[in-house]
Scaffold this active site. Structure first.
Site, PDB file in Angstrom:
ATOM      1  N   PHE A  11       0.834  -1.208   0.000  1.00  0.00           N
ATOM      2  CA  PHE A  11       0.000   0.000   0.000  1.00  0.00           C
ATOM      3  C   PHE A  11       0.875   1.266   0.000  1.00  0.00           C
ATOM      4  O   PHE A  11       0.944   1.999  -0.996  1.00  0.00           O
ATOM      5  CB  PHE A  11      -0.944  -0.091   1.204  1.00  0.00           C
ATOM      6  CG  PHE A  11      -1.618   1.174   1.614  1.00  0.00           C
ATOM      7  CD1 PHE A  11      -2.241   1.988   0.666  1.00  0.00           C
ATOM      8  CD2 PHE A  11      -1.663   1.540   2.952  1.00  0.00           C
ATOM      9  CE1 PHE A  11      -2.875   3.159   1.057  1.00  0.00           C
ATOM     10  CE2 PHE A  11      -2.308   2.700   3.346  1.00  0.00           C
ATOM     11  CZ  PHE A  11      -2.893   3.517   2.400  1.00  0.00           C
ATOM     12  N   GLY A  36       1.565  -7.703  -0.642  1.00  0.00           N
ATOM     13  CA  GLY A  36       1.641  -6.777  -1.777  1.00  0.00           C
ATOM     14  C   GLY A  36       1.233  -7.450  -3.076  1.00  0.00           C
ATOM     15  O   GLY A  36       1.092  -8.673  -3.143  1.00  0.00           O
ATOM     16  N   ALA A  73       8.835  -2.691   3.819  1.00  0.00           N
ATOM     17  CA  ALA A  73       8.419  -4.097   3.933  1.00  0.00           C
ATOM     18  C   ALA A  73       8.271  -4.473   5.400  1.00  0.00           C
ATOM     19  O   ALA A  73       9.147  -4.188   6.213  1.00  0.00           O
ATOM     20  CB  ALA A  73       9.440  -5.003   3.260  1.00  0.00           C
ATOM     21  N   GLN A  75       5.751  -7.227   8.217  1.00  0.00           N
ATOM     22  CA  GLN A  75       4.512  -7.872   8.640  1.00  0.00           C
ATOM     23  C   GLN A  75       3.756  -6.722   9.287  1.00  0.00           C
ATOM     24  O   GLN A  75       4.162  -6.221  10.338  1.00  0.00           O
ATOM     25  CB  GLN A  75       4.870  -9.000   9.630  1.00  0.00           C
ATOM     26  CG  GLN A  75       3.724  -9.886  10.008  1.00  0.00           C
ATOM     27  CD  GLN A  75       2.557  -9.136  10.616  1.00  0.00           C
ATOM     28  OE1 GLN A  75       1.515  -8.963   9.960  1.00  0.00           O
ATOM     29  NE2 GLN A  75       2.707  -8.661  11.826  1.00  0.00           N
ATOM     30  N   TYR A 140       3.689  -6.601  17.321  1.00  0.00           N
ATOM     31  CA  TYR A 140       3.910  -5.681  16.196  1.00  0.00           C
ATOM     32  C   TYR A 140       4.519  -4.359  16.689  1.00  0.00           C
ATOM     33  O   TYR A 140       5.493  -3.858  16.106  1.00  0.00           O
ATOM     34  CB  TYR A 140       2.590  -5.428  15.464  1.00  0.00           C
ATOM     35  CG  TYR A 140       2.674  -4.341  14.420  1.00  0.00           C
ATOM     36  CD1 TYR A 140       3.285  -4.564  13.187  1.00  0.00           C
ATOM     37  CD2 TYR A 140       2.146  -3.060  14.670  1.00  0.00           C
ATOM     38  CE1 TYR A 140       3.370  -3.553  12.231  1.00  0.00           C
ATOM     39  CE2 TYR A 140       2.221  -2.053  13.714  1.00  0.00           C
ATOM     40  CZ  TYR A 140       2.838  -2.297  12.506  1.00  0.00           C
ATOM     41  OH  TYR A 140       2.921  -1.295  11.570  1.00  0.00           O
ATOM     42  N   ASN A 169      -2.510   6.546  11.402  1.00  0.00           N
ATOM     43  CA  ASN A 169      -3.329   5.632  10.576  1.00  0.00           C
ATOM     44  C   ASN A 169      -3.317   6.108   9.123  1.00  0.00           C
ATOM     45  O   ASN A 169      -3.948   7.114   8.816  1.00  0.00           O
ATOM     46  CB  ASN A 169      -4.779   5.617  11.079  1.00  0.00           C
ATOM     47  CG  ASN A 169      -4.902   4.926  12.409  1.00  0.00           C
ATOM     48  OD1 ASN A 169      -4.380   5.404  13.419  1.00  0.00           O
ATOM     49  ND2 ASN A 169      -5.565   3.793  12.427  1.00  0.00           N
ATOM     50  N   VAL A 183      -9.530   1.074   8.890  1.00  0.00           N
ATOM     51  CA  VAL A 183     -10.977   1.269   8.928  1.00  0.00           C
ATOM     52  C   VAL A 183     -11.473   1.977   7.661  1.00  0.00           C
ATOM     53  O   VAL A 183     -12.550   1.662   7.149  1.00  0.00           O
ATOM     54  CB  VAL A 183     -11.393   1.998  10.235  1.00  0.00           C
ATOM     55  CG1 VAL A 183     -10.774   3.381  10.340  1.00  0.00           C
ATOM     56  CG2 VAL A 183     -12.893   2.102  10.375  1.00  0.00           C
ATOM     57  N   ARG A 264     -14.235  -3.494  21.007  1.00  0.00           N
ATOM     58  CA  ARG A 264     -13.273  -4.602  21.020  1.00  0.00           C
ATOM     59  C   ARG A 264     -12.293  -4.409  22.166  1.00  0.00           C
ATOM     60  O   ARG A 264     -11.800  -3.296  22.398  1.00  0.00           O
ATOM     61  CB  ARG A 264     -12.505  -4.643  19.700  1.00  0.00           C
ATOM     62  CG  ARG A 264     -13.332  -5.211  18.573  1.00  0.00           C
ATOM     63  CD  ARG A 264     -12.522  -5.347  17.341  1.00  0.00           C
ATOM     64  NE  ARG A 264     -11.954  -4.061  16.921  1.00  0.00           N
ATOM     65  CZ  ARG A 264     -11.454  -3.834  15.720  1.00  0.00           C
ATOM     66  NH1 ARG A 264     -11.421  -4.795  14.820  1.00  0.00           N
ATOM     67  NH2 ARG A 264     -10.964  -2.660  15.396  1.00  0.00           N
TER      68      ARG A 264
END
Ligand SMILES: NC(=O)c1ccc[n+]([C@@H]2O[C@H](COP(=O)([O-])OP(=O)(O)OC[C@H]3O[C@@H](n4cnc5c(N)ncnc54)[C@H](O)[C@@H]3O)[C@@H](O)[C@H]2O)c1
Length: 305
Positions: A11, A36, A73, A75, A140, A169, A183, A264
């Site tokens: 992205f 990707g 790059a 995760q 993360y 974000n 979102v 959540r």
């Protein structure tokens, strides 16, 4: 001048590749296509399908001899990092060290690194600035934070320059709504498919939404400035999920169906990042309002549907 973009099929990375080419850089990409897409890689960039943790990375850097590396790059999903913390650390920490080793051996001048607001953990005050305590709450968040220390150490040990960006974000064209997309991409995807939007909690939780083209521009600017700085890349503004929905309704000219569910567990209620340092040290400021960025994003998905 040559730039190697890792994660250039993803992205944010694919927008960086486009802007680097537009700015006249010669661009190569390393991406393992785990999230990707090859079709997102600008055809004017050379492409290496490769894991950043692989020993082959050194061969690519020896061959390409980039002046700069823009390292996107990763995760990039918090939930996946909870399910597979070892895989997450292997890509985000070991993969970055692998890249830095090759970079310092082959005369790379600077590495621009994509860190994250996730390094801060639960906000203790707002807007969160770069000196805010770092207490990442997920594998993360930890695996994005650790490379910041390596960057600083490699600068002191080997003179390798860096800029680390902590993104808020990010939203915009090419964000994958199917994966762990943000979102905005999930809402845009559902809205254009005529489906109901699901909001967890009362929708009054806030986030700092920064447009991908502004983020890409910060990365290009870092090729010429902001050396050895860690900078938030954000809008300095909080937007609630309800406000986001209202802006989407305005851009689409129609009401959206929204369902509210229980909040959540572990979700942070409010967050926005102070971007004063990015303005002072890099001369960067976001150019797009949320309304402008959202409208461009909606148009993109309307055309590609
Ligand atoms: N999108 C956001 O809101 C956000 C926020 C904060 C930080 N970031 C960071 O920005 C960067 C870009 O994120 P994104 O949203 O574009 O994610 P993305 O998943 O779209 O892009 C990541 C890219 O890296 C590639 N990749 C993953 N593991 C790899 C590996 N081991 N070897 C080679 N390539 C690999 C993927 O195939 C993908 O193309 C990431 O480092 C992410 O952690 C993103």
């Amino acid at each position: 001048m040559k730039v190697l973009v890792t994660g250039g099929a993803g992205f944010v990375g694919s927008h960086i590749v486009d802007q680097a080419l537009e700015a006249g850089y010669e661009v190569s990409v390393i991406d393992d296509l785990s999230t990707g897409k090859k079709g997102q890689v600008n055809p004017y960039a050379s492409f290496y399908e490769m894991n950043i943790a692989s020993p082959d990375v050194e061969r690519v850097i020896r061959q390409e001899m980039p002046d700069f590396i823009i390292h996107q790059a990763a995760q990039s999903s918090v939930p996946i990092s909870l399910k597979d913390p070892i895989g997450d650390a292997t890509t985000n920490i070991i993969g970055t060290v692998n890249l830095l080793e090759a970079a310092r051996r082959h005369g790379v001048r600077k590495v621009v690194y994509a860190s994250s607001a996730a390094v801060y953990g639960e906000p203790q005050y707002m807007g969160i600035d770069e000196v805010h305590p770092k207490q990442p709450l997920s594998p993360y968040g930890i695996s994005k934070y650790v490379p910041e220390f390596y960057l600083n150490a490699y600068h002191h040990l080997y003179g390798l320059n860096y800029t680390a960006f902590r993104y808020a974000n990010v939203y915009g064209e090419r964000q994958d709504p199917k994966g762990e997309g943000g979102v905005v991409s999930i809402f845009v995807d559902r809205a254009l498919a005529g489906q109901e939007l699901t909001v967890f909690g009362d929708g009054e939780q806030t986030r700092d939404f920064v447009y991908v083209q502004d983020v890409a521009r910060a990365n290009i600017m870092a090729l010429a400035g902001g050396d050895n700085e860690i900078l938030n890349i954000s809008t300095n503004q909080k937007t609630s999920v309800n406000q986001l929905i209202a802006l989407m309704e305005e851009a689409l000219g129609s009401k959206l169906a929204v369902k509210y569910e229980a909040p959540r567990e572990g979700d942070i209620m409010h967050s926005y990042l102070d971007n004063t340092s990015a303005t002072e040290k890099l001369g960067w400021k976001p150019r797009y309002s949320l309304q402008e960025g959202l409208t461009k994003t909606l148009r993109f998905y309307q055309v590609s549907k």
